[in-house]
Design a protein around this motif. Structure first.
Motif, short mmCIF file in Angstrom:
data_model
loop_
_atom_site.label_atom_id
_atom_site.label_comp_id
_atom_site.label_asym_id
_atom_site.label_seq_id
_atom_site.Cartn_x
_atom_site.Cartn_y
_atom_site.Cartn_z
N PRO A 64 42.94 44.09 32.44
CA PRO A 64 42.58 42.83 33.09
C PRO A 64 42.05 43.11 34.49
O PRO A 64 42.38 44.15 35.07
N ARG A 65 41.25 42.22 35.04
CA ARG A 65 40.95 42.32 36.47
C ARG A 65 42.22 41.93 37.24
O ARG A 65 43.08 41.23 36.71
N SER A 66 42.31 42.38 38.46
CA SER A 66 43.50 42.08 39.27
C SER A 66 43.70 40.58 39.43
O SER A 66 44.82 40.09 39.51
N SER A 67 42.59 39.85 39.49
CA SER A 67 42.65 38.41 39.75
C SER A 67 42.76 37.58 38.47
O SER A 67 42.82 36.35 38.54
N TRP A 72 43.46 32.50 35.68
CA TRP A 72 43.52 31.86 34.34
C TRP A 72 44.91 31.85 33.73
O TRP A 72 45.08 31.34 32.63
N LYS A 73 45.88 32.48 34.36
CA LYS A 73 47.27 32.50 33.84
C LYS A 73 47.36 33.09 32.43
O LYS A 73 48.15 32.64 31.60
N ARG A 111 34.64 36.46 34.23
CA ARG A 111 34.90 37.92 34.21
C ARG A 111 36.40 38.14 34.18
O ARG A 111 37.06 38.15 35.20
N ILE A 112 36.92 38.32 32.98
CA ILE A 112 38.37 38.37 32.79
C ILE A 112 38.90 39.79 32.66
O ILE A 112 40.10 40.01 32.74
#
Ligand SMILES: O=c1ccn([C@H]2C[C@H](O)[C@@H](COP(=O)(O)OP(=O)(O)OP(=O)(O)O)O2)c(=O)[nH]1
Length: 144
Positions: A64-67, A72-73, A111-112
């Motif tokens: 996953p990206r860090s964010s 998106w939880k 961008r997940i």
């Protein structure tokens, strides 16, 4: 550093083309190829819109990206996705397995995830034995 070429197929023309951006991080972002609405607790394999033939001797790791959780939880349930180089057929689309921890809509193009390629490890031979070295201890044995 030597360059590598990857043959890539996109789901359709609407998928944003992947880009290698050097410098900050060389991991490459991956986006949802569809708008996905999930209920809290729901699982989905999110289509990432790409299929690739990796260079011989390489695999890819998807994280996953860090964010991603903040935005998106969602949690990537396999923690790290491993794409082996035999996963290169015309229908071998990359997907991200996620669990929603809240009701959420992930818009197409979000961008997940991110990926990089990794060289395969050498062939490993396992030799059965009884270990005689001193115990190191683990799981917090060195204190906080
Ligand atoms: O996050 C992921 C993980 C894997 N894959 C694809 C590429 C990989 O090569 C294939 C199979 O993955 P893996 O071998 O880890 O899964 P498995 O559960 O062992 O399934 P299989 O029996 O298909 O090998 O699924 C993805 O698209 N996303």
């Amino acid at each position: 550093m030597a360059e590598q070429t990857i043959q890539i197929q996109y789901l359709d023309d609407s998928i944003k083309r992947l880009e290698y951006i050097g410098g900050k991080s060389d991991w490459i972002d991956l986006a949802a190829a569809e708008t996905v609405t999930l209920k809290k607790g729901e699982f989905r394999l999110i289509h990432l819109g790409v299929a690739m033939k990796l260079p011989q001797g390489y695999e890819a790791h998807i994280a996953p990206r860090s964010s991603t959780f903040k935005n998106w939880k969602i949690l990537q349930v396999n923690s790290v996705g491993v794409v082996d180089c035999s996963y290169c057929g015309k229908e071998d689309w990359w997907r991200m397995p996620v669990l929603a921890t809240e009701d959420v809509t992930i818009e197409k193009g979000s961008r997940i995830a991110q990926f990089r390629i990794m060289e395969n490890q050498p062939k490993l031979n396992f030799v059965e034995t009884v270990l005689e070295d001193k115990n190191r201890g683990g799981f917090g044995s060195t204190g906080i």
